[in-house]
Design an enzyme around this catalytic site. Structure first.
Site, PDB file in Angstrom:
ATOM      1  N   TYR A   1      11.270 -15.483   4.066  1.00 23.17           N
ATOM      2  CA  TYR A   1      11.076 -14.535   2.959  1.00 23.17           C
ATOM      3  C   TYR A   1      10.459 -13.241   3.478  1.00 23.17           C
ATOM      4  O   TYR A   1       9.780 -13.210   4.514  1.00 23.17           O
ATOM      5  CB  TYR A   1      10.202 -15.133   1.850  1.00 23.17           C
ATOM      6  CG  TYR A   1       8.738 -15.296   2.189  1.00 23.17           C
ATOM      7  CD1 TYR A   1       7.816 -14.305   1.872  1.00 23.17           C
ATOM      8  CD2 TYR A   1       8.270 -16.449   2.805  1.00 23.17           C
ATOM      9  CE1 TYR A   1       6.473 -14.453   2.159  1.00 23.17           C
ATOM     10  CE2 TYR A   1       6.927 -16.609   3.096  1.00 23.17           C
ATOM     11  CZ  TYR A   1       6.034 -15.607   2.776  1.00 23.17           C
ATOM     12  OH  TYR A   1       4.701 -15.754   3.075  1.00 23.17           O
ATOM     13  N   CYS A   2      10.721 -12.159   2.735  1.00 22.77           N
ATOM     14  CA  CYS A   2      10.063 -10.879   2.962  1.00 22.77           C
ATOM     15  C   CYS A   2       9.486 -10.428   1.632  1.00 22.77           C
ATOM     16  O   CYS A   2       9.168 -11.264   0.776  1.00 22.77           O
ATOM     17  CB  CYS A   2      11.019  -9.851   3.567  1.00 22.77           C
ATOM     18  SG  CYS A   2      12.431  -9.422   2.529  1.00 22.77           S
ATOM     19  N   TRP A   3       9.353  -9.126   1.415  1.00 26.14           N
ATOM     20  CA  TRP A   3       8.717  -8.640   0.198  1.00 26.14           C
ATOM     21  C   TRP A   3       9.528  -8.979  -1.042  1.00 26.14           C
ATOM     22  O   TRP A   3       9.029  -9.510  -2.012  1.00 26.14           O
ATOM     23  CB  TRP A   3       8.492  -7.133   0.304  1.00 26.14           C
ATOM     24  CG  TRP A   3       7.992  -6.516  -0.972  1.00 26.14           C
ATOM     25  CD1 TRP A   3       8.671  -5.677  -1.793  1.00 26.14           C
ATOM     26  CD2 TRP A   3       6.710  -6.710  -1.580  1.00 26.14           C
ATOM     27  NE1 TRP A   3       7.898  -5.325  -2.883  1.00 26.14           N
ATOM     28  CE2 TRP A   3       6.687  -5.942  -2.776  1.00 26.14           C
ATOM     29  CE3 TRP A   3       5.581  -7.462  -1.241  1.00 26.14           C
ATOM     30  CZ2 TRP A   3       5.580  -5.912  -3.619  1.00 26.14           C
ATOM     31  CZ3 TRP A   3       4.491  -7.429  -2.084  1.00 26.14           C
ATOM     32  CH2 TRP A   3       4.491  -6.661  -3.249  1.00 26.14           C
TER      33      TRP A   3
END
Length: 350
Positions: free
Chosen positions: A94-96
């Protein structure tokens, strides 16, 4: 494919081998999914540089530079941090917001043959779920508050009870603070978001059909705020009162707080502002005991003239239901074990 998550227990029960946060180290330090590792595809400076170009020059130039940096950093992670994984490894990334950073990294992992997936919506989806769990929805647990004057070793009792199989959430441990004026701990407190992540993770791991024992707290632990769902449940919780003679409490606190009691300058800084609440005469008395190095007398005086009156006033205002009064004569290991078994017996009747 993007993994769609609708609630926190579902996310925490994932079957992936590793959770990878590809955000910058600064983003990761503020908060992240419990157990995640940080493999940033843009470091702090790179993220700031790309963002500046995006705003001040051109989104195209920013994306071009970002892509080069992302793939370069991802290649380094694959060659080093991830090189030991076998073909069946299943990472969750995951990222932002589940966009280009996590999408690009996940695509690279998939091309190798690893069964990687990305969290749909990224960290923002996770934060919405945490916020809903701790701010919007009633906490689905029967809390019981362990209460008592300062120095009744409530944290130690929680540890004993947890070892006996009682469901416990150590709020002060998660907040890295002893919950008092002199309660700072080495390393400082986590961010509010990280504290909430720890809380949500701790509660989601418990059985809602069994009571959960927590220490009675005010609405804040150090600089951290108890989220509304937890605070409302804690205010309504019945209490088990631990009663300990002041001599035993003094001995316990003098040892437990020796690090603070040994720091005269820090003590003066913390206690001097209490003149407004306790008066000059009382505070001057404390400062004299600090100067004399009399830790035991200072500890007992602080309880008698500050902590105990504040506790009495607070509990009088709350008027909580008392399930039991546990009398503890001494706070040595034997005394704590006896008290823990008595508390467990009360919880078994709930």
């Amino acid at each position: 494919m993007a993994l769609k998550i609708s609630n926190l227990p579902e996310l925490y029960a994932h079957a992936f081998d590793t959770v990878i946060d590809v955000r910058s180290p600064a983003e990761f330090a503020e908060d992240h999914l419990p157990g995640a590792i940080n493999l940033p595809v843009l470091d702090n400076d790179e993220r700031a540089r790309v963002g500046t170009i995006y705003v001040q020059e051109s989104p195209f130039l920013a994306r071009k530079l970002g892509a080069a940096l992302v793939f370069r950093n991802a290649a380094n992670h694959i060659e080093n941090s991830l090189s030991h994984h076998e073909g069946g490894w299943r990472p969750l990334v995951y990222c932002w917001r589940g966009g280009q950073r996590s999408g690009s990294f996940t695509w690279m992992l998939q091309q190798i043959g690893w069964r990687a997936e990305v969290i749909d919506g990224g960290y923002r989806t996770y934060r919405r779920l945490v916020n809903s769990y701790l701010y919007d929805d009633p906490l689905p647990f029967r809390l019981v508050a362990l209460d008592g004057y300062t120095g009744t070793a409530k944290t130690e009792l929680l540890a004993h009870l947890q070892g006996q199989g009682v469901q416990v959430v150590d709020l002060e441990g998660l907040a890295n603070h002893r919950g008092s004026l002199l309660g700072e701990m080495p390393g400082g407190q986590p961010s509010q978001k990280a504290f909430e992540s720890a809380l949500a993770g701790a509660f989601c791991a418990l059985d809602p059909n069994r009571p959960v024992l927590v220490e009675a707290e005010s609405s804040k632990i150090g600089n951290l705020i108890l989220p509304p769902s937890l605070w409302n449940a804690l205010r309504a919780a019945p209490r088990i009162q631990v009663n300990v003679p002041i001599q035993a409490r003094t001995a316990y606190l003098t040892e437990a707080y020796d690090d603070i009691l040994s720091d005269a300058d820090r003590l003066r800084d913390r206690l001097s502002p209490l003149r407004f609440h306790r008066g000059h005469e009382i505070v001057d008395g404390w400062l004299e005991l600090i100067e004399a190095g009399d830790k035991r007398a200072l500890t007992q005086s602080l309880m008698e003239q500050h902590y105990d009156p504040a506790y009495t006033k607070s509990r009088r205002a709350q008027k909580a239901d008392i399930l039991a009064q546990i009398e503890v004569g001494s706070l040595d290991d034997a005394g704590l074990k006896r008290a823990a078994y008595q508390i467990e017996a009360v919880l078994d009747q709930i």
